[in-house]
Design an enzyme around this catalytic site. Structure first.
Site, short mmCIF file in Angstrom:
data_model
loop_
_atom_site.label_atom_id
_atom_site.label_comp_id
_atom_site.label_asym_id
_atom_site.label_seq_id
_atom_site.Cartn_x
_atom_site.Cartn_y
_atom_site.Cartn_z
N LEU A 52 -40.07 40.34 37.13
CA LEU A 52 -39.91 40.55 35.69
C LEU A 52 -38.67 41.41 35.50
O LEU A 52 -38.36 42.28 36.33
CB LEU A 52 -41.13 41.25 35.09
CG LEU A 52 -42.46 40.50 35.14
CD1 LEU A 52 -43.59 41.40 34.63
CD2 LEU A 52 -42.40 39.22 34.32
N ASP A 53 -37.96 41.20 34.40
CA ASP A 53 -36.80 42.02 34.10
C ASP A 53 -37.20 43.49 33.99
O ASP A 53 -38.37 43.81 33.71
CB ASP A 53 -36.15 41.58 32.78
CG ASP A 53 -35.63 40.15 32.83
OD1 ASP A 53 -35.33 39.67 33.94
OD2 ASP A 53 -35.53 39.52 31.76
N GLN A 54 -36.24 44.36 34.17
CA GLN A 54 -36.52 45.80 34.16
C GLN A 54 -37.32 46.24 32.93
O GLN A 54 -38.28 47.00 33.04
CB GLN A 54 -35.22 46.59 34.23
CG GLN A 54 -35.42 48.11 34.20
CD GLN A 54 -34.12 48.88 34.28
OE1 GLN A 54 -33.03 48.30 34.36
NE2 GLN A 54 -34.21 50.19 34.25
N ARG A 82 -35.69 35.39 26.89
CA ARG A 82 -34.80 36.15 26.02
C ARG A 82 -33.62 35.31 25.54
O ARG A 82 -33.23 35.37 24.36
CB ARG A 82 -34.31 37.39 26.77
CG ARG A 82 -35.45 38.32 27.17
CD ARG A 82 -35.07 39.25 28.31
NE ARG A 82 -34.00 40.15 27.91
CZ ARG A 82 -33.28 40.85 28.78
NH1 ARG A 82 -33.49 40.72 30.09
NH2 ARG A 82 -32.34 41.67 28.35
#
Length: 237
Positions: A56-58, A157
């Site tokens: 998962l992205d930060q 996103r």
């Protein structure tokens, strides 16, 4: 959320980097797993990403699974490649969709202007499909559920920005400034308190590498996400 001899399932908080990388040599999820799991077998070919089969992205929170054994790594890696994970996300986005549900199908590749960003493009791109369902709408924003048919970098996103409904709080593809929005001070404060982007991996399901049984894990959105959603609900109540 769960741990046995093969897998480790966590609810990753926003802000936590998954694996060491330039600028983040420590304090990552991998560092935490190695410290916690004394019997970890360091599965996988990349020494910096042991056990990591998806990420998962930060600043995306939510459910992740880490492989603790070579058997689990092989099984989960194949499931990830074949897109057989059950993955559902929640997001707070700008505005309202015209349709209650649908598919965003648009190829994604690396931006030619900024190599750190992804974009919808036909140049050196890969097919990407995201399904969405509007769960609640509030005029200025909506709560949407999202399911990935593919797993491209920053896919949700990028697709939501492309669809004209960027994620609230997203510093790269979305909206972080709410000063000119015609909303109450309380709602503006709740939006500004969003840590990173209001994107949460709510559900993850997979076939357990040892038992072969289908398992699912869920986690509620974090406090900042829930605070913004509660403020939106209060606005229309």
């Amino acid at each position: 959320l769960f741990e046995d001899g093969d897998v480790f399932v966590v609810n990753k908080p926003s802000g936590l980097v998954v694996h060491p990388a330039p600028g983040h040599p420590s304090g990552t999820l991998v560092n935490a797993v190695l410290h916690h799991c004394k019997d970890f077998q360091r599965p996988g070919e990349d020494a910096l990403r042991p056990g990591i089969v998806h990420r998962l992205d930060q600043f995306t929170s939510g459910v992740m699974v880490v492989a603790k054994s070579a058997r689990a790594f092989a099984s989960l890696s194949e499931q990830a490649r074949e897109h057989t994970f059950d993955r559902r996300y929640l997001a707070l986005v700008r505005g309202e969709f015209k349709d209650a549900a649908g598919r965003i199908s648009a190829s994604i590749g690396r931006s030619t202007h900024d190599r750190h960003r992804m974009t919808v493009t036909g140049l050196n791109s890969r097919e990407a499909v995201t399904r969405f369902e509007v769960l609640e709408k509030f005029g200025v924003a909506s709560l949407v559920g999202l399911v990935l048919e593919t797993g491209r970098t920053h896919q949700i996103r990028v697709h939501l920005r492309f669809a004209g409904h960027p994620v609230l709080g997203d510093p790269v593809y979305g909206i972080t400034e709410f000063a000119d929005w015609k909303i109450s001070p309380e709602l503006r404060k709740a939006f500004e308190a969003i840590d990173g982007q209001a994107l949460h991996a709510e559900l993850l399901g997979f076939e357990h590498p040892a038992t072969g049984k289908r398992v699912q894990f869920t986690a509620p959105p974090p406090g900042d996400f829930d605070g913004a959603l509660s403020a939106l609900r209060a606005m229309v109540s």
